[in-house]
Write an enzyme that holds these catalytic residues in place. Structure first.
Site: not given
Length: 253
Positions: A73, A99-101
């Site tokens: 990531r 960018i989403s959790q």
């Protein structure tokens, strides 16, 4: 105030000056303060994220957990954010997007109930991280990004990481990817007040569509819609906050 009391208070004040910053720093990965983190650091943080923030919060799909324990990531976030890549929070990327959790990525992916033979459409490529996760779980992934520079960067990174079953397209995700339809699952990573009709039309019978539904930056709910005999069967999962879907989704209807 006597001398003993005054000395004690000064001593406590000096101690707090040391303790409080230490407590604040302890919220962040230690590697960010003692030189640049290496691949061993990232690998350790990634596994800790999976165990604590994903499995620990109820993600049960082992295929999702395995994918997110494998995908780097930190390569999908800006260089100055990499030491925070495995903290369970959204991170800013280029063009004012995020960018989403990790937990939300895992939850949305799990809700799709993907099979290895499935064909998936993602709306909102962003950094490309969600598409990378999907690529481990489905046969084909098609992802659309409205911002050209984000699409180009994601396409390049996904290719470098050998996600060969992912196709990236620049365009307005509201209209989907008709020539590749129908899709077994559709994932929308930006909020809209309604499910776009073109996307619903491109969802296969028995398919699942997952998206944040609601007004920009408030009153949003993560939902899953199943297509059964052409009808929508809607489930509300949890409250969320996503950036709004742009393009035709914002036009009055």
């Amino acid at each position: 105030m006597n001398t003993t009391t005054s000395s004690l208070r000064k001593s406590l004040s000096r101690s707090l000056l040391v303790v409080v910053p230490f407590l604040l720093l302890s919220w962040l990965p230690i590697g960010s303060f003692f030189g640049a983190p290496g691949e061993e650091d990232f690998a350790r943080w990634r596994l800790e994220m999976v165990e604590k923030d994903l499995r620990g919060r109820g993600i049960k799909d082992e295929r999702v957990l395995k994918a997110m324990s494998t995908i780097p990531r930190h390569l999908f976030v800006p260089a100055n954010q990499r030491h925070l890549a495995y903290v369970d929070g959204a991170r800013p990327i280029e063009a004012g997007q995020t960018i989403s959790q990790p937990y939300i990525v895992a939850l949305m992916t799990e809700l799709l109930e993907l099979k290895p033979t499935d064909k998936v459409l993602e709306i909102g490529t962003g950094s490309g991280y969600q598409a990378a996760v999907l690529s481990h779980l489905a046969r084909e992934v098609y992802t659309i990004e409205i911002i050209p520079e984000l699409a180009a960067k994601a396409r390049e990174l996904l290719a470098q990481l050998n996600h060969d079953n992912v196709s990236v397209r620049v365009g307005d995700g509201f209209y989907g990817w008709e020539e590749k339809a129908p899709f077994d699952a559709i994932l929308i990573t930006a909020a809209a007040e309604h499910i776009p009709q073109p996307l619903w039309d491109q969802l296969a019978e028995g398919g699942r569509l997952v998206m944040p539904l609601g007004r920009p930056h408030r009153d949003q709910k993560l939902v899953r819609a199943r297509k059964l005999q052409g009808k929508r069967h809607l489930e509300t999962i949890t409250g969320v906050v996503f950036v709004p879907m742009t393009g035709a989704a914002q036009e009055p209807r």
